[in-house]
Design an enzyme around this catalytic site. Structure first.
Site, PDB file in Angstrom:
ATOM      1  N   SER A  52       0.819  -1.223   0.000  1.00  0.00           N
ATOM      2  CA  SER A  52       0.000   0.000   0.000  1.00  0.00           C
ATOM      3  C   SER A  52       0.849   1.269   0.000  1.00  0.00           C
ATOM      4  O   SER A  52       0.321   2.353  -0.270  1.00  0.00           O
ATOM      5  CB  SER A  52      -0.940   0.007   1.211  1.00  0.00           C
ATOM      6  N   HIS A 102       2.865   4.429   5.331  1.00  0.00           N
ATOM      7  CA  HIS A 102       1.903   5.098   4.454  1.00  0.00           C
ATOM      8  C   HIS A 102       2.156   6.602   4.424  1.00  0.00           C
ATOM      9  O   HIS A 102       2.151   7.223   3.352  1.00  0.00           O
ATOM     10  CB  HIS A 102       0.477   4.827   4.941  1.00  0.00           C
TER      11      HIS A 102
END
Length: 277
Positions: A82, A134
């Site tokens: 991600s 992230h």
């Protein structure tokens, strides 16, 4: 399988994990969600800027996110597929900022992109999310976007200029675009160098920032974070095994110990109890 691990990278020097983690998912749901996000975000950017620039941002932002995310992993491991997606979200925002003059619906576009970024980063405060990686993937994507996605300002190169408009724009880029480009290049170079040096020295960022774990998980009545285990009277430990060694951390007092060999479940409980005394 190649996931991010502070012990495996900083202590066992398995630096290839900084790249291999970018292709790992934790399950089919994770894979499906990432595919949908990549289609939603990636197609628009690829059609506008080409696959070369998009691929560069995807890989380099993922690498930057994995470098700084590793520093704050503590005892956890992370599958980092991600991270590059958050880099693309950062690139979307930088495209809107640096190419602001070419957009028609400026306020609407800016609002949509900012809300999309905020929602995705907010999801990271729930358990089992590596929000540090992230966040840093987003930051590196933002900076890379300033460098790679800069477009000529509106009006440059126009052959037909209406009489009621200003004369043809001579400068290809605005001054603020040059400032953003130079600043982003400097920050990227410094960021990659500093991150690599900290990893090579085996720095554990969580030991220097006692509140940083709240950025990855905020305690709630509906779930528990690792930091809450310290309040429990029962011994609770996590461990990572790699290359014939086991790295154990007690969540009650944050003490750590490195062991050599293979251990059964019962012996792990005994070692955990001793480490947490």
């Amino acid at each position: 399988m190649g996931a991010l691990s502070w012990f495996a990278i900083s202590q066992n020097h398995q630096y290839w994990r900084l790249i291999s983690c970018l292709s790992l998912h934790v399950g089919l749901i994770h894979l499906f969600v990432n595919i949908v996000c990549l289609l939603f975000v990636g197609i628009k950017l690829e059609q506008k800027f080409g696959s070369g620039k998009l691929g560069s941002i995807f890989f380099l932002s993922g690498l930057g996110g994995s470098i700084f995310g590793e520093l704050f992993l503590e005892h956890r491991i992370s599958a980092g597929a991600s991270i590059p997606l958050f880099g693309l979200l950062g690139a979307m925002l930088s495209d809107l900022i640096t190419n602001f003059t070419v957009y028609n619906l400026k306020c609407a576009s800016f609002t949509v992109v900012v809300l999309l970024c905020m929602v995705n980063l907010t999801i990271g405060i729930f358990p089992d999310n590596d929000n540090f990686s992230h966040f840093w993937g987003f930051i590196f994507g933002l900076l890379l976007g300033f460098v790679l996605l800069m477009e000529p300002q509106y009006g440059w190169g126009s052959k037909i200029i209406p009489p009621d408009r200003n004369p043809q724009v001579v400068s290809k880029y605005n001054g603020y675009q040059h400032v953003l480009w130079v600043g982003a290049v400097i920050l990227l170079i410094v960021g990659y160098i500093v991150g690599i040096i900290l990893i090579a020295r085996g720095i554990d960022g969580s030991s220097h920032c006692t509140w940083c774990h709240y950025l990855s998980c905020i305690p709630s009545p509906w779930w528990k974070c690792d930091a809450e285990q310290q309040k429990s009277g029962q011994a609770s430990c996590t461990y990572v095994m790699s290359g014939g060694y086991m790295f154990m951390r007690c969540l009650n007092n944050q003490r750590t110990q490195l062991y050599n060999g293979l251990f059964s479940i019962s012996s792990l409980k005994v070692l955990c109890g001793r480490l947490c005394k």
